[in-house]
Motif scaffolding. Sequence first.
Motif, PDB file in Angstrom:
ATOM      1  N   ASP A 187       0.745  -1.159   0.006  1.00 31.62           N
ATOM      2  CA  ASP A 187      -0.076   0.136  -0.021  1.00 31.62           C
ATOM      3  C   ASP A 187       0.870   1.192  -0.040  1.00 31.62           C
ATOM      4  OD1 ASP A 187       1.024   0.071   2.590  1.00 31.62           O
ATOM      5  OD2 ASP A 187      -1.059  -0.235   3.565  1.00 31.62           O
ATOM      6  N   GLY A 188       2.184   1.012   0.118  1.00 39.84           N
ATOM      7  CA  GLY A 188       3.090   2.393  -0.158  1.00 39.84           C
ATOM      8  C   GLY A 188       2.815   3.154   1.222  1.00 39.84           C
ATOM      9  N   THR A 189       2.636   2.562   2.350  1.00 42.26           N
ATOM     10  CA  THR A 189       2.702   3.290   3.495  1.00 42.26           C
ATOM     11  C   THR A 189       4.061   3.308   4.317  1.00 42.26           C
ATOM     12  OG1 THR A 189       1.912   1.354   5.012  1.00 42.26           O
ATOM     13  CG2 THR A 189       0.251   2.983   4.031  1.00 42.26           C
ATOM     14  N   SER A 190       5.137   2.470   3.724  1.00 42.39           N
ATOM     15  CA  SER A 190       6.352   2.425   4.436  1.00 42.39           C
ATOM     16  C   SER A 190       7.539   2.369   3.360  1.00 42.39           C
ATOM     17  CB  SER A 190       6.502   1.343   5.425  1.00 42.39           C
ATOM     18  OG  SER A 190       6.267   0.075   4.947  1.00 42.39           O
ATOM     19  N   ALA A 191       8.814   2.567   3.885  1.00 37.73           N
ATOM     20  CA  ALA A 191       9.948   2.539   3.207  1.00 37.73           C
ATOM     21  C   ALA A 191      10.349   1.007   3.114  1.00 37.73           C
ATOM     22  CB  ALA A 191      11.197   3.154   3.699  1.00 37.73           C
ATOM     23  N   PRO A 192      11.093   0.529   2.027  1.00 40.73           N
ATOM     24  CA  PRO A 192      11.504  -0.971   1.944  1.00 40.73           C
ATOM     25  C   PRO A 192      12.437  -1.156   3.205  1.00 40.73           C
ATOM     26  CG  PRO A 192      11.607   0.402  -0.241  1.00 40.73           C
ATOM     27  CD  PRO A 192      11.276   1.286   0.638  1.00 40.73           C
ATOM     28  N   THR A 193      12.332  -2.486   3.751  1.00 39.86           N
ATOM     29  CA  THR A 193      13.397  -2.898   4.624  1.00 39.86           C
ATOM     30  C   THR A 193      13.807  -4.238   4.451  1.00 39.86           C
ATOM     31  OG1 THR A 193      11.371  -3.927   6.036  1.00 39.86           O
ATOM     32  CG2 THR A 193      11.849  -1.720   6.521  1.00 39.86           C
ATOM     33  N   LEU A 194      15.064  -4.063   4.839  1.00 43.28           N
ATOM     34  CA  LEU A 194      15.979  -5.551   4.652  1.00 43.28           C
ATOM     35  C   LEU A 194      15.195  -6.613   5.245  1.00 43.28           C
ATOM     36  CD1 LEU A 194      18.668  -6.618   3.440  1.00 43.28           C
ATOM     37  CD2 LEU A 194      19.783  -6.137   5.327  1.00 43.28           C
ATOM     38  N   LEU A 195      14.977  -7.825   4.499  1.00 46.40           N
ATOM     39  CA  LEU A 195      14.293  -8.813   5.366  1.00 46.40           C
ATOM     40  C   LEU A 195      15.547  -9.870   5.473  1.00 46.40           C
ATOM     41  CD1 LEU A 195      12.024 -10.358   6.487  1.00 46.40           C
ATOM     42  CD2 LEU A 195      11.501 -11.064   4.040  1.00 46.40           C
ATOM     43  N   ILE A 196      16.477 -10.189   4.373  1.00 45.08           N
ATOM     44  CA  ILE A 196      17.275 -11.315   4.367  1.00 45.08           C
ATOM     45  C   ILE A 196      18.510 -10.926   3.779  1.00 45.08           C
ATOM     46  CG2 ILE A 196      17.872 -13.761   3.871  1.00 45.08           C
ATOM     47  CD1 ILE A 196      14.610 -14.184   3.647  1.00 45.08           C
ATOM     48  N   PRO A 197      19.509 -10.546   4.315  1.00 46.75           N
ATOM     49  CA  PRO A 197      21.076 -10.297   3.750  1.00 46.75           C
ATOM     50  C   PRO A 197      21.369 -11.472   2.970  1.00 46.75           C
ATOM     51  CG  PRO A 197      21.212 -10.176   6.348  1.00 46.75           C
ATOM     52  CD  PRO A 197      19.829 -10.593   6.061  1.00 46.75           C
ATOM     53  N   HIS A 198      22.221 -11.089   2.056  1.00 49.62           N
ATOM     54  CA  HIS A 198      22.889 -12.097   1.037  1.00 49.62           C
ATOM     55  C   HIS A 198      21.944 -13.347   0.604  1.00 49.62           C
ATOM     56  CE1 HIS A 198      26.329 -10.077   2.714  1.00 49.62           C
ATOM     57  NE2 HIS A 198      25.950 -10.320   4.091  1.00 49.62           N
ATOM     58  N   ALA A 199      20.642 -12.909   0.074  1.00 48.56           N
ATOM     59  CA  ALA A 199      19.799 -13.842  -0.391  1.00 48.56           C
ATOM     60  C   ALA A 199      19.653 -13.434  -1.836  1.00 48.56           C
ATOM     61  CB  ALA A 199      18.654 -13.977   0.425  1.00 48.56           C
ATOM     62  N   TRP A 200      19.036 -14.322  -2.405  1.00 50.70           N
ATOM     63  CA  TRP A 200      18.632 -13.809  -3.999  1.00 50.70           C
ATOM     64  C   TRP A 200      17.385 -13.896  -4.029  1.00 50.70           C
ATOM     65  CZ3 TRP A 200      22.438 -12.354  -7.136  1.00 50.70           C
ATOM     66  CH2 TRP A 200      23.779 -12.641  -6.680  1.00 50.70           C
ATOM     67  N   SER A 201      16.616 -14.596  -5.104  1.00 51.66           N
ATOM     68  CA  SER A 201      15.471 -14.471  -5.389  1.00 51.66           C
ATOM     69  C   SER A 201      14.413 -15.005  -4.369  1.00 51.66           C
ATOM     70  CB  SER A 201      14.814 -15.030  -6.763  1.00 51.66           C
ATOM     71  OG  SER A 201      15.476 -14.489  -7.775  1.00 51.66           O
ATOM     72  N   PRO A 202      13.486 -14.187  -3.673  1.00 52.51           N
ATOM     73  CA  PRO A 202      12.461 -14.928  -2.719  1.00 52.51           C
ATOM     74  C   PRO A 202      11.585 -15.958  -3.323  1.00 52.51           C
ATOM     75  CG  PRO A 202      11.813 -12.852  -3.370  1.00 52.51           C
ATOM     76  CD  PRO A 202      13.213 -12.870  -4.214  1.00 52.51           C
ATOM     77  N   ALA A 203      11.364 -16.755  -2.267  1.00 59.27           N
ATOM     78  CA  ALA A 203      10.326 -17.853  -2.673  1.00 59.27           C
ATOM     79  C   ALA A 203       9.551 -18.229  -1.544  1.00 59.27           C
ATOM     80  CB  ALA A 203      10.868 -19.164  -3.381  1.00 59.27           C
ATOM     81  N   VAL A 204       8.497 -17.992  -1.417  1.00 61.79           N
ATOM     82  CA  VAL A 204       7.611 -18.463  -0.154  1.00 61.79           C
ATOM     83  C   VAL A 204       6.802 -19.628  -0.349  1.00 61.79           C
ATOM     84  CG1 VAL A 204       5.536 -17.567   1.209  1.00 61.79           C
ATOM     85  CG2 VAL A 204       7.026 -15.867   0.070  1.00 61.79           C
ATOM     86  N   VAL A 205       7.089 -20.433   0.516  1.00 67.47           N
ATOM     87  CA  VAL A 205       6.411 -21.887   0.744  1.00 67.47           C
ATOM     88  C   VAL A 205       5.171 -21.621   1.371  1.00 67.47           C
ATOM     89  CG1 VAL A 205       6.770 -24.130   1.389  1.00 67.47           C
ATOM     90  CG2 VAL A 205       8.758 -22.884   0.464  1.00 67.47           C
ATOM     91  N   ARG A 206       4.313 -21.991   1.009  1.00 71.50           N
ATOM     92  CA  ARG A 206       2.690 -22.155   1.723  1.00 71.50           C
ATOM     93  C   ARG A 206       2.280 -23.221   2.150  1.00 71.50           C
ATOM     94  NH1 ARG A 206       3.268 -17.409   0.278  1.00 71.50           N
ATOM     95  NH2 ARG A 206       2.467 -15.814  -1.097  1.00 71.50           N
ATOM     96  N   GLU A 207       1.760 -23.737   3.126  1.00 72.95           N
ATOM     97  CA  GLU A 207       1.300 -24.860   3.675  1.00 72.95           C
ATOM     98  C   GLU A 207      -0.198 -25.110   3.353  1.00 72.95           C
ATOM     99  OE1 GLU A 207       2.968 -26.765   7.250  1.00 72.95           O
ATOM    100  OE2 GLU A 207       4.332 -25.176   7.072  1.00 72.95           O
TER     101      GLU A 207
END
Length: 59
Positions: free
Chosen positions: A39-59
């Motif tokens: 929604d554009g309400t905040s600035a980007p934040t670092l989530l995982i340093p030294h990582a590449w393309s994100p992938a979310v695993v859903r159960e």
Amino acid sequence: MPRPAGIDDQIEWLDDGTLLYGMPNDTPGDSDVWELKADGTSAPTLLIPHAWSPAVVRE
């Protein structure tokens, strides 16, 4: 000459309101994963340093 930062073209939804993306950092050949509220309400934040393309695993 510094290389321009590029955002990975594999953007991933973390949840209904948060996007994840990879972006090169200052170390040649290295990248970090960042999170951004969709929604554009905040600035980007670092989530995982030294990582590449994100992938979310859903159960």
